[in-house]
Design a protein around this motif. Structure first.
Motif, PDB file in Angstrom:
ATOM      1  N   PRO A   1       0.711  -1.223  -0.159  1.00 30.28           N
ATOM      2  CA  PRO A   1       0.007  -0.099  -0.088  1.00 30.28           C
ATOM      3  C   PRO A   1       0.786   1.364   0.003  1.00 30.28           C
ATOM      4  CG  PRO A   1      -0.937  -1.564   1.590  1.00 30.28           C
ATOM      5  CD  PRO A   1       0.580  -1.952   1.238  1.00 30.28           C
ATOM      6  N   VAL A   2       2.159   1.177   0.272  1.00 29.08           N
ATOM      7  CA  VAL A   2       2.814   2.474   0.100  1.00 29.08           C
ATOM      8  C   VAL A   2       4.100   2.312  -1.034  1.00 29.08           C
ATOM      9  CG1 VAL A   2       4.980   3.523   1.213  1.00 29.08           C
ATOM     10  CG2 VAL A   2       2.894   2.611   2.780  1.00 29.08           C
ATOM     11  N   PHE A   3       4.445   1.096  -1.247  1.00 31.37           N
ATOM     12  CA  PHE A   3       5.420   1.060  -2.223  1.00 31.37           C
ATOM     13  C   PHE A   3       4.805   0.936  -3.641  1.00 31.37           C
ATOM     14  CE2 PHE A   3       7.606  -1.087  -5.855  1.00 31.37           C
ATOM     15  CZ  PHE A   3       9.026  -0.949  -5.488  1.00 31.37           C
ATOM     16  N   VAL A   4       3.694   0.619  -3.900  1.00 33.45           N
ATOM     17  CA  VAL A   4       3.063   1.021  -5.202  1.00 33.45           C
ATOM     18  C   VAL A   4       2.602   2.255  -5.543  1.00 33.45           C
ATOM     19  CG1 VAL A   4       1.132   0.078  -7.004  1.00 33.45           C
ATOM     20  CG2 VAL A   4       2.338  -1.623  -5.421  1.00 33.45           C
ATOM     21  N   PRO A   5       1.682   2.758  -4.791  1.00 33.79           N
ATOM     22  CA  PRO A   5       1.307   4.344  -5.055  1.00 33.79           C
ATOM     23  C   PRO A   5       2.598   5.328  -4.912  1.00 33.79           C
ATOM     24  CG  PRO A   5      -0.042   3.293  -3.237  1.00 33.79           C
ATOM     25  CD  PRO A   5       0.994   2.418  -3.447  1.00 33.79           C
TER      26      PRO A   5
ATOM     27  N   SER B   1       5.648   4.795  -6.053  1.00 38.60           N
ATOM     28  CA  SER B   1       6.297   4.498  -7.140  1.00 38.60           C
ATOM     29  C   SER B   1       5.354   4.904  -8.406  1.00 38.60           C
ATOM     30  CB  SER B   1       6.515   2.958  -7.621  1.00 38.60           C
ATOM     31  OG  SER B   1       7.402   2.460  -6.476  1.00 38.60           O
ATOM     32  N   ALA B   2       3.891   4.882  -8.307  1.00 41.90           N
ATOM     33  CA  ALA B   2       3.312   5.370  -9.338  1.00 41.90           C
ATOM     34  C   ALA B   2       3.219   6.727  -9.440  1.00 41.90           C
ATOM     35  CB  ALA B   2       2.024   4.827  -9.188  1.00 41.90           C
ATOM     36  N   ILE B   3       3.331   7.540  -8.437  1.00 40.26           N
ATOM     37  CA  ILE B   3       3.256   9.015  -8.478  1.00 40.26           C
ATOM     38  C   ILE B   3       4.437   9.403  -8.836  1.00 40.26           C
ATOM     39  CG2 ILE B   3       3.266  11.079  -6.913  1.00 40.26           C
ATOM     40  CD1 ILE B   3       1.332   9.389  -5.106  1.00 40.26           C
ATOM     41  N   VAL B   4       5.655   8.967  -8.517  1.00 39.00           N
ATOM     42  CA  VAL B   4       6.984   9.394  -8.739  1.00 39.00           C
ATOM     43  C   VAL B   4       7.229   9.360 -10.384  1.00 39.00           C
ATOM     44  CG1 VAL B   4       9.554   8.757  -8.650  1.00 39.00           C
ATOM     45  CG2 VAL B   4       8.098   9.031  -6.536  1.00 39.00           C
ATOM     46  N   VAL B   5       6.853   8.111 -11.026  1.00 41.51           N
ATOM     47  CA  VAL B   5       7.015   7.646 -12.307  1.00 41.51           C
ATOM     48  C   VAL B   5       6.150   8.583 -13.220  1.00 41.51           C
ATOM     49  CG1 VAL B   5       6.654   6.122 -14.355  1.00 41.51           C
ATOM     50  CG2 VAL B   5       7.743   5.289 -11.935  1.00 41.51           C
ATOM     51  N   GLY B   6       4.992   8.896 -12.843  1.00 40.07           N
ATOM     52  CA  GLY B   6       4.025   9.812 -13.413  1.00 40.07           C
ATOM     53  C   GLY B   6       4.209  11.313 -13.480  1.00 40.07           C
TER      54      GLY B   6
ATOM     55  N   VAL C   1      -5.218   3.810   6.348  1.00 41.24           N
ATOM     56  CA  VAL C   1      -5.059   4.502   5.483  1.00 41.24           C
ATOM     57  C   VAL C   1      -4.196   5.699   5.627  1.00 41.24           C
ATOM     58  CG1 VAL C   1      -6.058   5.764   3.443  1.00 41.24           C
ATOM     59  CG2 VAL C   1      -7.072   3.401   4.326  1.00 41.24           C
ATOM     60  N   ILE C   2      -4.525   6.230   6.783  1.00 39.77           N
ATOM     61  CA  ILE C   2      -3.799   7.446   7.345  1.00 39.77           C
ATOM     62  C   ILE C   2      -2.197   7.236   7.292  1.00 39.77           C
ATOM     63  CG2 ILE C   2      -3.560   9.012   9.157  1.00 39.77           C
ATOM     64  CD1 ILE C   2      -6.315   8.878   9.857  1.00 39.77           C
ATOM     65  N   GLY C   3      -1.928   6.131   7.654  1.00 38.87           N
ATOM     66  CA  GLY C   3      -0.421   5.837   7.738  1.00 38.87           C
ATOM     67  C   GLY C   3       0.351   5.439   6.509  1.00 38.87           C
ATOM     68  N   HIS C   4      -0.669   4.905   5.724  1.00 37.03           N
ATOM     69  CA  HIS C   4      -0.178   4.877   4.296  1.00 37.03           C
ATOM     70  C   HIS C   4      -0.023   6.063   3.554  1.00 37.03           C
ATOM     71  CE1 HIS C   4      -0.770   0.505   5.105  1.00 37.03           C
ATOM     72  NE2 HIS C   4      -2.008   0.498   4.783  1.00 37.03           N
ATOM     73  N   VAL C   5      -0.853   7.120   3.702  1.00 29.56           N
ATOM     74  CA  VAL C   5      -0.524   8.302   2.970  1.00 29.56           C
ATOM     75  C   VAL C   5       0.430   9.033   3.641  1.00 29.56           C
ATOM     76  CG1 VAL C   5      -1.829  10.716   2.720  1.00 29.56           C
ATOM     77  CG2 VAL C   5      -3.286   8.393   2.719  1.00 29.56           C
ATOM     78  N   VAL C   6       0.665   9.175   4.768  1.00 34.82           N
ATOM     79  CA  VAL C   6       1.814   9.740   5.411  1.00 34.82           C
ATOM     80  C   VAL C   6       3.029   9.272   4.722  1.00 34.82           C
ATOM     81  CG1 VAL C   6       3.197  10.126   7.701  1.00 34.82           C
ATOM     82  CG2 VAL C   6       0.518  10.537   7.482  1.00 34.82           C
ATOM     83  N   ASP C   7       3.228   7.872   4.929  1.00 36.56           N
ATOM     84  CA  ASP C   7       4.542   7.234   4.221  1.00 36.56           C
ATOM     85  C   ASP C   7       4.724   7.675   2.962  1.00 36.56           C
ATOM     86  OD1 ASP C   7       5.363   6.448   6.826  1.00 36.56           O
ATOM     87  OD2 ASP C   7       4.616   4.263   6.653  1.00 36.56           O
ATOM     88  N   VAL C   8       3.662   7.694   1.958  1.00 40.28           N
ATOM     89  CA  VAL C   8       3.532   7.806   0.462  1.00 40.28           C
ATOM     90  C   VAL C   8       3.966   9.329   0.333  1.00 40.28           C
ATOM     91  CG1 VAL C   8       2.571   8.087  -1.439  1.00 40.28           C
ATOM     92  CG2 VAL C   8       1.947   5.918  -0.052  1.00 40.28           C
ATOM     93  N   VAL C   9       3.551  10.405   1.011  1.00 37.78           N
ATOM     94  CA  VAL C   9       3.926  11.896   0.995  1.00 37.78           C
ATOM     95  C   VAL C   9       5.460  11.727   1.207  1.00 37.78           C
ATOM     96  CG1 VAL C   9       3.456  13.869   1.885  1.00 37.78           C
ATOM     97  CG2 VAL C   9       1.556  12.524   1.363  1.00 37.78           C
ATOM     98  N   ALA C  10       5.871  11.143   2.300  1.00 34.14           N
ATOM     99  CA  ALA C  10       7.120  11.079   2.826  1.00 34.14           C
ATOM    100  C   ALA C  10       7.940  10.693   1.952  1.00 34.14           C
ATOM    101  CB  ALA C  10       7.607  10.461   4.075  1.00 34.14           C
ATOM    102  N   ILE C  11       7.882   9.449   1.073  1.00 36.42           N
ATOM    103  CA  ILE C  11       8.510   9.089   0.210  1.00 36.42           C
ATOM    104  C   ILE C  11       8.666   9.942  -1.269  1.00 36.42           C
ATOM    105  CG2 ILE C  11       8.801   7.230  -1.853  1.00 36.42           C
ATOM    106  CD1 ILE C  11       7.826   5.102   0.434  1.00 36.42           C
ATOM    107  N   VAL C  12       7.535  10.274  -1.733  1.00 37.24           N
ATOM    108  CA  VAL C  12       7.502  11.255  -2.879  1.00 37.24           C
ATOM    109  C   VAL C  12       8.374  12.550  -2.497  1.00 37.24           C
ATOM    110  CG1 VAL C  12       6.036  12.877  -4.175  1.00 37.24           C
ATOM    111  CG2 VAL C  12       5.445  10.475  -3.736  1.00 37.24           C
ATOM    112  N   GLY C  13       8.288  13.292  -1.467  1.00 31.91           N
ATOM    113  CA  GLY C  13       9.162  14.480  -0.981  1.00 31.91           C
ATOM    114  C   GLY C  13      10.617  14.168  -1.134  1.00 31.91           C
ATOM    115  N   THR C  14      10.821  12.842  -0.580  1.00 30.33           N
ATOM    116  CA  THR C  14      12.308  12.568  -0.421  1.00 30.33           C
ATOM    117  C   THR C  14      12.768  12.294  -1.765  1.00 30.33           C
ATOM    118  OG1 THR C  14      12.115  11.719   1.987  1.00 30.33           O
ATOM    119  CG2 THR C  14      13.829  10.890   0.716  1.00 30.33           C
ATOM    120  N   LEU C  15      12.254  11.400  -2.438  1.00 31.24           N
ATOM    121  CA  LEU C  15      12.805  11.091  -3.860  1.00 31.24           C
ATOM    122  C   LEU C  15      12.971  12.329  -4.742  1.00 31.24           C
ATOM    123  CD1 LEU C  15      12.515   7.745  -5.662  1.00 31.24           C
ATOM    124  CD2 LEU C  15      12.274   9.938  -6.875  1.00 31.24           C
TER     125      LEU C  15
END
Length: 597
Positions: free
Chosen positions: A25-29, A31-36, A202-216
């Motif tokens: 739930p974190v890796f796939v979204p 990766s998709a946001i970053v590539v997009g 879901v809240i935790g997943h969203v927090v980690d996804v935002v962290a990954i996107v901002g970091t990368l």
């Protein structure tokens, strides 16, 4: 010899380990946001640049005040944690020792935190503030007052406020992971406030996804701008002619080194690279200090520290609402958003290397030491550039500061400039390598749900994706695409700043509970009743120290009690004997070294 079946069994086992380590739930979204966004910024670079420019304007004018208020609050939160009883809490078990030595710890956190930014802006920012100071401050450019103000503004952007942001995330993650046993991910900062059930959803997943996107995006854009600086510097020196082949080759080399480092782990490659990096950076700074205006720079450093402390009250809540200029948005608000977007990356990395330290040690080291080092760095490079511009007038290009070549222009005016320029390129490369590999490690930990030792294949995936993002955007879209991606990274700071404010509240609740339930260690001893009379001066002058008494004569019927730090107590698991370490006497008198009870 293994059979075909056994070999076949191994491959699914390895694949299963990778699948089990990845948080889908974190890796796939993520990766998709970053590539997009990479595809969008590269394919529609002009549209993306305009769209993100409008987004940046909306952030600056709409919530810039919030960034300024929240960032100052983070600094106050960090200071409170350090000076209060909270500072005695250890990030680990009560008697746990730090995982890394003090100097290696400082080298790693500094290299990953903002080392590359210091090289990129060390000359350019003070010189820019000297030439074009903020209009609302009423100080004319190219004056003595502008020179002094330039250093105060620069240190404000790179000092306590920047590192206070990192303290909030790093401290919370280290506490929740090493003391409370939670996975090392951003989401668990909110558990004391929201509860484990919501944090795992879901809240935790969203927090980690935002962290990954901002970091990368932050690491990728920094890599891209750094490559631009290296290429421009080498072209300025007449060594190469910049083209796409050089750009791709340099990115590939840095990405390859970073990948090897991140695969080897924190204790090997990253630790070694950080130590080498700090040595090279120190050598470059000493070169400029010794061959430049040494006495002037030493005097300027002391004044810059005083000017920074003096200007803090007037700058830390300044929003400039009556000015029509864009200075605040281009500098202070931009920096606060940039640091917040990097907070998941740097905060987690600092947490990863800070196990075993007390909160007081953590905050003091992270907040104070890099600020002092940064002030010395900006003084050496920034004031040298300002002085050179005042005396020779050759630091500007068409009346403006060229960020990419300003460092090499400064070094070109010093003796043996070829040697110093090569050293500068090496420092830039090593800083980028440490930023890239530490960023890849942090992203991998986030995408694996807090796994401290995720599979090497996923580390390689994230490191390669950072390099590919920088290469594609530079070759296809140029600097405009990088600017768009940088704005996208800063945009993640808006929701993440709210997460950080909630994390401060949550951490205070957890810290107070910890203090209320943790036992205090007390050492009880009997007083030295036989020597409670006034000490004989002649006896002392003959070489005998004054007697040290636990309590006074009027309380001789009682016992002496003193607080003991958990890290000074050792318990023999077989005999149960307790040994307490006694600190050395700074006066040189005899000390028992330890007491056994």
């Amino acid at each position: 010899m293994p059979t075909t079946d056994s070999v076949g069994d191994r491959k699914p086992g390895a694949l299963n380990r990778v699948r089990q380590s990845i948080s889908m739930p974190v890796f796939v979204p993520a990766s998709a946001i970053v590539v997009g966004l990479i595809v969008f910024a590269a394919a529609y670079s002009r549209v993306a640049e305009d769209a993100f420019a409008q987004l940046n304007t909306m952030i600056t004018s709409g919530i810039g005040w919030w960034y300024i208020l929240a960032t100052t609050g983070f600094v106050l939160f960090a200071i409170y944690c350090a000076i209060s009883r909270i500072g005695t809490i250890r990030l680990g078990q009560d008697n746990e020792k730090p995982e890394f030595g003090f100097w290696s710890w400082l080298a790693m956190l500094f290299s990953a935190g903002m080392g590359i930014g210091l090289v990129f802006y060390g000359v350019a920012e003070p010189l820019t503030h000297y030439v074009s100071p903020p209009p609302s401050r009423g100080v004319p450019g190219l004056t003595d007052a502008a020179a002094n103000q330039a250093m105060s503004l620069t240190l404000f952007h790179w000092g306590f406020h920047a590192w206070g942001i990192y303290v909030v995330v790093g401290l919370g993650m280290a506490y929740m992971s090493y003391r409370r046993g939670r996975p090392l991910t951003v989401r668990w900062l909110l558990e004391p406030l929201l509860g484990g059930r919501l944090v795992e959803g879901v809240i935790g997943h969203v927090v980690d996804v935002v962290a990954i996107v901002g970091t990368l995006f932050g690491v990728a854009t920094s890599l891209g701008f750094g490559i631009t600086q290296i290429a421009a510097g080498l072209e300025y020196l007449g060594w190469i002619e910049v083209n796409n082949w050089w750009t791709v080759a340099m990115i590939a080399i840095i990405t390859a080194i970073a990948t090897l480092s991140v695969v080897s782990g924190v204790g090997k490659g990253l630790k070694w690279l950080s130590n080498v990096n700090m040595v090279l950076a120190a050598a470059l700074a000493l070169f400029v200090l010794m061959l430049g205006p040494t006495l002037f720079l030493l005097q300027a450093w002391v004044q810059n520290l005083g000017g920074y402390v003096q200007s803090l009250p007037s700058l830390m809540l300044r929003t400039a609402p009556f000015t029509d200029g864009t200075w605040m948005g281009n500098w202070t608000i931009f920096y606060w958003g940039w640091w917040i977007s990097w907070a998941p990356f740097v905060g987690m990395f600092i947490a990863r290397i800070s196990r075993g330290r007390t909160i007081r040690e953590f905050v003091t080291g992270v907040l104070l030491v890099p600020t002092l080092i940064g002030s010395l760095w900006f003084t050496v490079f920034g004031d040298s550039a300002v002085l050179r511009e005042r005396e020779h007038g050759d630091m500007l290009v068409d009346g403006a500061v060229d960020t990419n070549t300003s460092l090499f222009r400064l070094l070109d005016g010093l003796p043996i400039s070829v040697v110093s320029s090569v050293l500068a390129v090496a420092v830039i490369v090593f800083f980028f390598v440490t930023s890239s590999d530490s960023g890849s490690l942090v992203i991998d930990i986030l995408s694996s749900g807090g796994e401290l030792d995720p599979p090497k294949v996923t580390r390689i995936y994230w490191a390669a994706l950072e390099g590919v993002a920088a290469a594609v955007l530079l070759v296809v879209g140029g600097a405009g695409s990088l600017t768009a991606l940088q704005t996208a990274s800063i945009a993640t700071a808006a929701p993440f700043s709210v997460v950080m404010v909630l994390a401060c509240w949550a951490m205070l609740r957890a810290f107070r509970y910890d203090l209320a339930t943790s036992p205090r260690y007390l050492h009880i001893s009997s007083p030295d009743v036989a020597n409670l009379s006034t000490p004989d001066v002649a006896h002392h002058s003959a070489g005998h120290p004054y007697p040290r008494h636990d309590i006074s004569a009027t309380l001789s019927g009682l016992v002496a009690v003193r607080s003991v730090g958990p890290d000074t107590v050792e318990v023999n698991p077989e005999t149960g004997v307790v040994t307490i370490a006694i600190p050395d006497d700074p006066l040189g008198e005899e000390s028992p070294g330890q007491v056994t009870t």
